[in-house]
Design an enzyme around this catalytic site. Structure first.
Site, mmCIF file in Angstrom:
data_model
loop_
_atom_site.group_PDB
_atom_site.id
_atom_site.type_symbol
_atom_site.label_atom_id
_atom_site.label_comp_id
_atom_site.label_asym_id
_atom_site.label_seq_id
_atom_site.Cartn_x
_atom_site.Cartn_y
_atom_site.Cartn_z
ATOM 1 C CE LYS A 78 -2.889 22.269 -22.584
ATOM 2 N NZ LYS A 78 -2.414 20.869 -22.497
ATOM 3 C CB SER A 153 -2.401 19.905 -18.689
ATOM 4 O OG SER A 153 -2.013 19.650 -20.015
ATOM 5 C CB SER A 177 -2.495 16.822 -21.350
ATOM 6 O OG SER A 177 -1.939 16.948 -20.073
#
Ligand code: GLN
Length: 481
Positions: A78, A153, A177
């Site tokens: 990420k 997210s 997330s």
């Protein structure tokens, strides 16, 4: 042969047995990433470095060296986790050109296993969002239906795993997330116990809630990844000094006698009918296979979401203070004085949702409102902690949906942030109490979209989550069934 569809453990075995080289696997993954580029799962590629590592692994294996399981396996990270020499943008204009000057501890650990990092994943800006639509670089799409969101997210991480662009990805989870996008993309995502995985080198959203965790296509792959990244880190003050089990070998073949708690309050929070059916079927499945289902109560659960938005925004407003145009990233042009530089930089550099959180955070911390909001939210946190402690006296894990719905359409909730926030109603309480939780696919809705089931565990008992999730996956079917 197409190696991209194998699980992490399968491809690792083939690489280690020299049935295929890591270079061949990495090249196939790179081709796959290019072929599925329109999903917008990755913010940047790391192909040259990936190929170098793959070649190095091949040489070592050819020379008969014994390497760890992740050696030569392509993974994605990420874009809020520092990987030396790569951009860490947090999907924000503010950090669009920021290049990491060091490796996060989780990355050091993965590199020590010779994992092959192929790219950095798209996300909601600074990890604020549930649909990946808050990215400054455009939304990531759902790999199963590209008219829908992948969740957020960690949308890019979940999408890239679901789209076979890698065998595993790292995400971060402050209120859901990892788990919500895992659920939307039909993959497995685990948020570890708070303190289990080091946050050193991870851009903070809300320090008291953030955790890094793995997204994978199978439960066993997830266990392998967690063993690789977990552990005490003296560089991180909230890191827990608790030994790391070999999660894979700790997965048990039987679930007999395990107690699964069902909180009636969870069913009152409002979930879609297809989700409810899938969850009830899963409960029935566990019961028939020897687990004991117990009714528990989490009486303050309806307060969790409000408390989360106060606590997380308060911490975020403080964390984001450093992005001022002086120290990091973007700097506005044509300013009159220092204050004007701050204002212009922050106005231009941050997106709408991030600004909303900064304003909310500053508001709840301001004198006069602190007691009414922040202090109250911390009291709610204490109440929730008590609720969970009581519940865990009666059961080993708690079961709920991961999200009240399947992946929704792009644009469907982006103008109604309360609706968006409700996507995390089942995941947020877990961060507030610090427990570990896993999301894995437990069925599909009438459109064929995956439904995620969440199991919440006692602190540092990720093992029981893996045992129950793996049992379901092996006996009732996982992603591909
Ligand atoms: N969707 C939640 C939020 O917007 C959770 C985000 C997260 O876990 N990083 O805050």
């Amino acid at each position: 042969m197409d190696y991209t569809k194998l699980s992490l453990l399968e491809v690792s075995k083939k690489i280690h047995d020299r049935e295929v080289t890591s270079l061949e696997v990495t090249n196939q993954i790179i081709e796959r990433i290019k072929a599925t580029e329109k999903l917008n799962a990755l913010n940047s590629y790391n192909f040259d470095e990936a190929i170098n590592v793959a070649k190095q692994v091949d040489e070592m294996l050819d020379a008969g060296k014994d390497l760890p399981v992740l050696a030569g396996v392509p993974i994605v990270v990420k874009d809020n986790i520092n990987v030396l020499g790569t951009k860490t943008t947090c999907s924000s204009k503010m950090l669009e050109n920021y290049v990491s000057v060091y490796d996060a501890t989780v990355i050091e650990k993965l590199k020590s296993q010779y994992a092959v990092i192929v790219g950095k994943a798209n996300m909601d800006e600074f990890a604020m969002g549930s649909s990946n639509e808050n990215s400054a670089f455009g939304p990531c799409l759902n790999p199963i239906d590209s008219t829908r969101v992948p969740g957020g997210s960690s949308g890019g991480s979940a999408c890239s795993v679901g789209a076979y662009q890698c065998y595993a990805a790292l995400g971060t989870d402050t209120g859901g997330s990892i788990r919500e996008p895992a659920s939307f993309c039909g993959v497995v995502g685990l948020k570890p116990t708070y303190g289990r995985v080091s946050r050193y080198g991870v851009v903070a959203f809300a320090n008291s809630l953030d955790q890094v965790g793995p997204l994978t296509r199978t439960v066993k792959d997830n266990a392998v990844m967690l063993s690789a990244i977990a552990g005490y880190d003296e560089k991180e003050t909230t890191s827990a000094n608790v030994p790391v089990p070999n999660y894979l070998s700790e997965i048990k073949n039987s679930i007999k006698g395990l107690k699964i708690g069902i909180a009636k309050e969870f069913f009152a929070l409002g979930m879609d009918i297809d989700v409810e059916i899938a969850i009830k079927n899963a409960i029935e499945f566990y019961k028939q296979n020897g687990a004991e289902i117990v009714d528990v109560s989490l009486k303050n659960i309806d307060l969790a979401l409000s408390a989360y938005y106060i606590i997380s925004s308060a911490e975020a407003s403080s964390n984001l203070g450093r992005f001022d145009g002086i120290r990091y990233g973007y700097r506005a042009q044509g300013y009159k004085d220092l204050v004007d530089l701050y204002v212009k930089t922050r106005t231009e550099g941050f997106g709408k949702e991030v600004k909303r959180r900064i304003m909310l955070g500053n508001f709840v911390l301001s004198s006069g409102y602190y007691d009414a909001y922040y202090k109250k939210a911390k009291k709610v946190q204490a109440l929730l902690q008590k609720d969970f402690e009581e519940a865990f006296k009666q059961c080993d894990v708690l079961l709920s949906p991961t999200s009240p719905s399947v992946a929704f359409k792009l644009g469907e909730k982006s103008n109604d942030h309360i609706k968006m926030y409700l996507s995390d109603v089942y995941t947020v309480p877990v961060n507030i109490v610090g427990s570990p939780a896993i999301s894995f696919p437990c069925g599909k809705d009438s459109d064929g979209m995956p439904i995620g089931l969440q199991l919440i565990g006692k602190k540092f008992d990720e093992t029981t989550l893996y045992t129950l999730a793996n049992y379901f996956e092996e006996h009732k079917g996982g992603q591909n069934e």
